[in-house]
Design a protein around this motif. Structure first.
Motif, short mmCIF file in Angstrom:
data_model
loop_
_atom_site.label_atom_id
_atom_site.label_comp_id
_atom_site.label_asym_id
_atom_site.label_seq_id
_atom_site.Cartn_x
_atom_site.Cartn_y
_atom_site.Cartn_z
N PRO A 1 0.80 -1.05 0.31
CA PRO A 1 0.11 0.13 0.10
C PRO A 1 0.92 1.32 0.04
CG PRO A 1 -0.01 -1.02 2.25
CD PRO A 1 0.92 -1.83 1.37
N ALA A 2 0.18 2.52 0.06
CA ALA A 2 0.89 3.78 -0.06
C ALA A 2 1.78 3.77 1.24
CB ALA A 2 -0.19 5.04 -0.25
N GLY A 3 2.72 4.80 1.19
CA GLY A 3 3.34 5.04 2.39
C GLY A 3 5.04 4.84 2.34
N VAL A 4 5.22 4.06 1.19
CA VAL A 4 6.85 3.74 0.95
C VAL A 4 7.66 5.04 1.09
CG1 VAL A 4 6.16 1.57 -0.46
CG2 VAL A 4 6.84 3.95 -1.40
N GLY A 5 9.02 4.76 1.45
CA GLY A 5 9.85 5.90 1.69
C GLY A 5 10.17 6.71 0.54
N PHE A 6 10.28 6.26 -0.77
CA PHE A 6 10.91 6.94 -1.71
C PHE A 6 9.82 8.00 -2.29
CE2 PHE A 6 8.52 3.85 -4.81
CZ PHE A 6 8.54 4.87 -5.93
N THR A 7 8.76 7.77 -1.99
CA THR A 7 7.68 8.72 -2.54
C THR A 7 7.48 9.85 -1.40
OG1 THR A 7 5.74 7.72 -1.49
CG2 THR A 7 6.46 6.94 -3.63
N ARG A 8 8.01 9.76 -0.30
CA ARG A 8 7.98 10.81 0.76
C ARG A 8 8.71 11.98 0.46
NH1 ARG A 8 5.44 9.29 5.73
NH2 ARG A 8 4.80 7.09 5.32
N LYS A 9 8.27 13.17 0.93
CA LYS A 9 8.79 14.40 0.50
C LYS A 9 9.34 15.21 2.04
CE LYS A 9 5.98 15.38 -3.34
NZ LYS A 9 6.60 14.23 -4.13
N PRO A 10 10.91 15.05 2.09
CA PRO A 10 11.65 14.21 1.23
C PRO A 10 11.71 13.07 1.50
CG PRO A 10 12.85 15.25 3.22
CD PRO A 10 11.53 15.74 3.58
N PRO A 11 12.29 12.24 0.61
CA PRO A 11 12.43 10.84 0.45
C PRO A 11 12.96 10.38 2.04
CG PRO A 11 12.92 11.36 -1.45
CD PRO A 11 13.14 12.55 -0.47
N GLU A 12 12.64 9.01 2.20
CA GLU A 12 13.28 8.41 3.69
C GLU A 12 13.41 6.99 3.28
OE1 GLU A 12 10.11 8.68 6.54
OE2 GLU A 12 9.58 10.71 6.49
N TYR A 13 14.62 6.61 3.86
CA TYR A 13 15.19 5.19 3.65
C TYR A 13 15.58 4.58 4.94
CZ TYR A 13 15.09 6.68 -1.19
OH TYR A 13 14.71 7.24 -2.47
N LEU A 14 15.78 3.38 5.27
CA LEU A 14 16.16 2.75 6.06
C LEU A 14 17.52 2.88 6.44
CD1 LEU A 14 14.58 -0.67 5.48
CD2 LEU A 14 13.74 0.85 7.39
N GLN A 15 17.72 3.14 7.71
CA GLN A 15 19.25 3.59 8.21
C GLN A 15 19.50 2.49 9.40
OE1 GLN A 15 20.88 6.24 6.70
NE2 GLN A 15 18.84 6.53 5.56
N ARG A 16 20.80 2.36 9.54
CA ARG A 16 21.60 1.49 10.52
C ARG A 16 20.75 1.85 11.94
NH1 ARG A 16 27.97 0.50 11.49
NH2 ARG A 16 27.70 -1.35 13.20
N GLY A 17 20.39 0.69 12.55
CA GLY A 17 19.83 1.11 13.83
C GLY A 17 18.51 1.14 13.92
N ASP A 18 17.94 1.58 12.68
CA ASP A 18 16.48 1.52 12.53
C ASP A 18 15.68 0.02 13.31
OD1 ASP A 18 16.25 3.95 11.64
OD2 ASP A 18 15.69 3.57 9.59
N VAL A 19 14.32 0.24 13.61
CA VAL A 19 13.62 -1.09 13.63
C VAL A 19 12.34 -0.91 12.76
CG1 VAL A 19 12.30 -2.29 15.61
CG2 VAL A 19 14.33 -1.03 16.06
N LEU A 20 12.34 -2.01 11.98
CA LEU A 20 11.15 -1.79 11.17
C LEU A 20 10.17 -3.13 11.62
CD1 LEU A 20 10.15 -1.17 8.21
CD2 LEU A 20 11.11 -3.48 7.37
N GLU A 21 9.06 -2.60 11.89
CA GLU A 21 7.75 -3.47 12.44
C GLU A 21 6.79 -3.43 11.21
OE1 GLU A 21 7.19 -3.32 16.54
OE2 GLU A 21 7.87 -1.41 16.19
N THR A 22 6.25 -4.80 11.02
CA THR A 22 5.26 -4.96 9.93
C THR A 22 4.04 -5.73 10.54
OG1 THR A 22 7.20 -5.24 8.45
CG2 THR A 22 4.93 -5.70 7.58
N GLU A 23 2.77 -5.64 10.16
CA GLU A 23 1.82 -6.32 10.64
C GLU A 23 0.67 -6.25 9.78
OE1 GLU A 23 0.13 -5.93 15.13
OE2 GLU A 23 -1.00 -4.52 14.06
N ILE A 24 0.03 -7.46 9.76
CA ILE A 24 -1.46 -7.57 9.00
C ILE A 24 -2.15 -8.16 9.93
CG2 ILE A 24 -2.63 -8.69 6.86
CD1 ILE A 24 0.29 -8.81 5.40
N SER A 25 -3.29 -7.55 9.87
CA SER A 25 -4.28 -7.93 11.08
C SER A 25 -4.76 -9.39 11.07
CB SER A 25 -5.81 -7.04 10.91
OG SER A 25 -6.16 -7.19 9.78
#
Length: 246
Positions: free
Chosen positions: A212-236
């Motif tokens: 779905p929408a909300g990925v990093g490269f379409t944001r203004k400014p673009p956002e990308y994963l950085q060292r130390g980030d915690v990425l969480e993903t959930e589908i109900s």
């Protein structure tokens, strides 16, 4: 000493009561599916994701692939490759094929689905569609650790409504994607039927259905994963993954 049957009955009672045999924090969750024959993906399959890029929804599914070796578990670390500084997130519903199938029509697609799980289609945007590799998706999509999968496969019978599940991504506790499978342009059974026109699908094959929408490269400014980030993903109804970025 308990017999095997007595142990099995005891375990069923423990699970039914919602208790845990081993503390969850002590468990190393492995990917729920590995060594599949195919790990296929669908691009541009959410209306919101098309809109945020300013492109029209595709008339037929856009298919590309990853490799089984890209898969990591729901709590494993995502490793940033030294050749990319634009690594992005994409939360995805993943289909798990249950039986061998070929040349299906849409009405038959559902019969070949065993269940569903949660996936992340991690993507190096500076290699996806890059001029340096001829505009091909593969290199940007198929780097090591670029497919967290899990925490479990939920059988299709246990999913209330596959076309109405929330799909969410958080980075360091901040929500980035908040979509719903109702936005899918091509539904899971249609995707299975379509891919089966070209190749035989086998039990254990996995198909990522888009983000779905909300990925990093379409944001203004673009956002990308950085060292130390915690990425969480959930589908109900399917579970939640938590992957550190190293």
């Amino acid at each position: 000493m308990l017999t095997i049957v007595e142990r099995f009955v005891l375990l069923k009672e423990i699970v039914a009561e919602g208790r845990s045999v081993i503390p969850e924090a002590e468990i190393n969750f492995l990917p729920p599916v590995t060594r599949m024959d195919k790990l296929a993906c669908v691009g541009l399959n959410y209306s919101g994701h098309c809109k945020e890029q300013g492109v029209s929804p595709p008339e037929t599914p856009v298919i590309f692939s990853k490799f089984p070796s890209n898969i990591i578990g729901p709590r494993d670390n995502i490793m940033l490759p030294p050749i990319s500084d634009k690594v992005d997130w994409e939360a995805e519903l993943a289909i798990v094929i249950g039986k061998k199938c070929k040349a299906l029509n849409n009405d038959e697609g559902e019969e070949c689905i065993f269940g569903y799980t949660v996936a992340q289609d991690i993507t190096a945007r500076d290699w996806q569609k890059s001029k340096r590799n001829g505009g091909q998706f593969l290199l940007g999509k198929a780097m090591d650790t670029f497919c967290p999968l899990g925490p479990a496969v939920v059988t299709k019978e246990a999913v209330c409504d596959i076309n109405n599940l929330s799909v969410k991504t958080w980075v360091n506790g901040n929500i980035k994607q908040d979509g719903n499978t109702s936005e899918l342009i091509f539904k899971p059974h249609e995707i299975v039927a379509y891919i089966s026109q070209f190749m035989t699908l086998l039990p254990g094959d996995v198909i990522l259905t888009g983000t779905p929408a909300g990925v990093g490269f379409t944001r203004k400014p673009p956002e990308y994963l950085q060292r130390g980030d915690v990425l969480e993903t959930e589908i109900s109804g399917l579970g939640r993954m938590r992957n550190k970025v190293l």
